[in-house]
Scaffold this active site. Sequence first.
Site, PDB file in Angstrom:
ATOM      1  N   ASP A   1     -11.237   1.680   4.470  1.00 51.80           N
ATOM      2  CA  ASP A   1     -11.550   0.255   4.354  1.00 51.80           C
ATOM      3  C   ASP A   1     -13.055   0.018   4.228  1.00 51.80           C
ATOM      4  OD1 ASP A   1      -9.169  -1.228   4.248  1.00 51.80           O
ATOM      5  OD2 ASP A   1      -8.871  -1.076   6.411  1.00 51.80           O
TER       6      ASP A   1
ATOM      7  N   GLN B   1      -4.669  -2.139   9.732  1.00 52.69           N
ATOM      8  CA  GLN B   1      -4.488  -3.461   9.140  1.00 52.69           C
ATOM      9  C   GLN B   1      -4.960  -4.532  10.117  1.00 52.69           C
ATOM     10  OE1 GLN B   1      -3.485  -4.118   5.944  1.00 52.69           O
ATOM     11  NE2 GLN B   1      -4.107  -6.180   6.475  1.00 52.69           N
TER      12      GLN B   1
ATOM     13  N   LYS C   1       0.846  -1.209   0.000  1.00 57.61           N
ATOM     14  CA  LYS C   1       0.000   0.000   0.000  1.00 57.61           C
ATOM     15  C   LYS C   1       0.876   1.251   0.000  1.00 57.61           C
ATOM     16  CE  LYS C   1      -3.833  -2.143   2.412  1.00 57.61           C
ATOM     17  NZ  LYS C   1      -4.605  -2.245   3.641  1.00 57.61           N
TER      18      LYS C   1
END
Length: 184
Positions: free
Chosen positions: A119, A96, A52
């Site tokens: 997300d 994450q 990312k």
Amino acid sequence: MALIIDGKAIARQMQEEMKIQVDSLAARGVVPGLAAILVGDDPASRIYVNNKEKDCQKVGIYSDVYRLPASTSEGDLIALVDDLNRKSTIHGILIQLPLPEHIDEQKMILRIHPDKDVDGFHPVNVGKMVIGRPGFLPCTPLGCKVLLERSKIETSGKHMVILGRSNIVGKPLANIMVQKEKGA
């Protein structure tokens, strides 16, 4: 007849398009900023976050990665998320997953402001997804939809099988695919 979808070629094309969009924003004084938080040293998560970070660099997005030890307290993580929610240079936050067992994932998801929840896991964004309103969508399910669209695979009126019912991929993909949008 089988159709091979070249995801890498589509990704390269999309990166070129995003670079143009980011450059346009930068010309107006706005540099998109993403904060990624990695708690612990899960090898797969580390690779994912590193990728990312590299992808952000390729298109000109400011990336701030917080690599925290697995022993980080829930309170310290909350304080970091609250700080990132207030930062005007950060437009998106992702934590994450999975998190260490002593940290409540749902509490962390709720802590991210819905407008920065890239997300798409915050209940506000999940609700928007379910009713077909604009908002952040989970990456992998959105990626599946984009691959189908860019490969010109018509899904309207078709039957689709989705294996799995996780909150990260299966359920969101089903919700995204039932939306009445052109080409999906």
